[in-house]
Design a protein around this motif. Sequence first.
Motif: not given
Length: 153
Positions: A90-93, A117-129
């Motif tokens: 997770t990059k941001k919450i 909540y709103r979270a930005q996370s890193e997945y193999p396909t890239g960043l996703k909110w």
Amino acid sequence: MRFLLCLLISAFVGCAHSRIPNTSIADTEENRTILAIVEDYTKAMENLDSAAVLSLVSPRYYEDNGNSDKSDDYDYRELKEKLAQEFERTKKIQLEMRVDNIVIEEKKAYAYIYYTYRAQSEYPTGLKWSTDSDRSRIVFEQTNGRWLMVAGL
């Protein structure tokens, strides 16, 4: 007549229970403590600080997710592992928690909340909110004079 009206108003105001500002929650020391813990939890989550989150949680923590399916249950040790895994990607919450009610029963307390909540996370396909909102009940237990969360995260 004016005197009677003033008497009724002052009796009503005198009987009104004090509320914590901007809430419908009774203004008591215990309720303020529970609200402060929820606020500390919110800050710890937004800061992606698993140590700060765990400092608010009892070692007796157990989550059954409100169902009879044991496969999704977890305890303090598993919570610690889940936090580490989630915070690593997770990059941001952004978390908002509104406490709608608090019930204190001797050494247990229940905070009924609405969260978004709103979270930005890193997945193999890239960043996703991701975004979600729901209602929950956080359960607290008083241990050695301190309120700690035992379920509901």
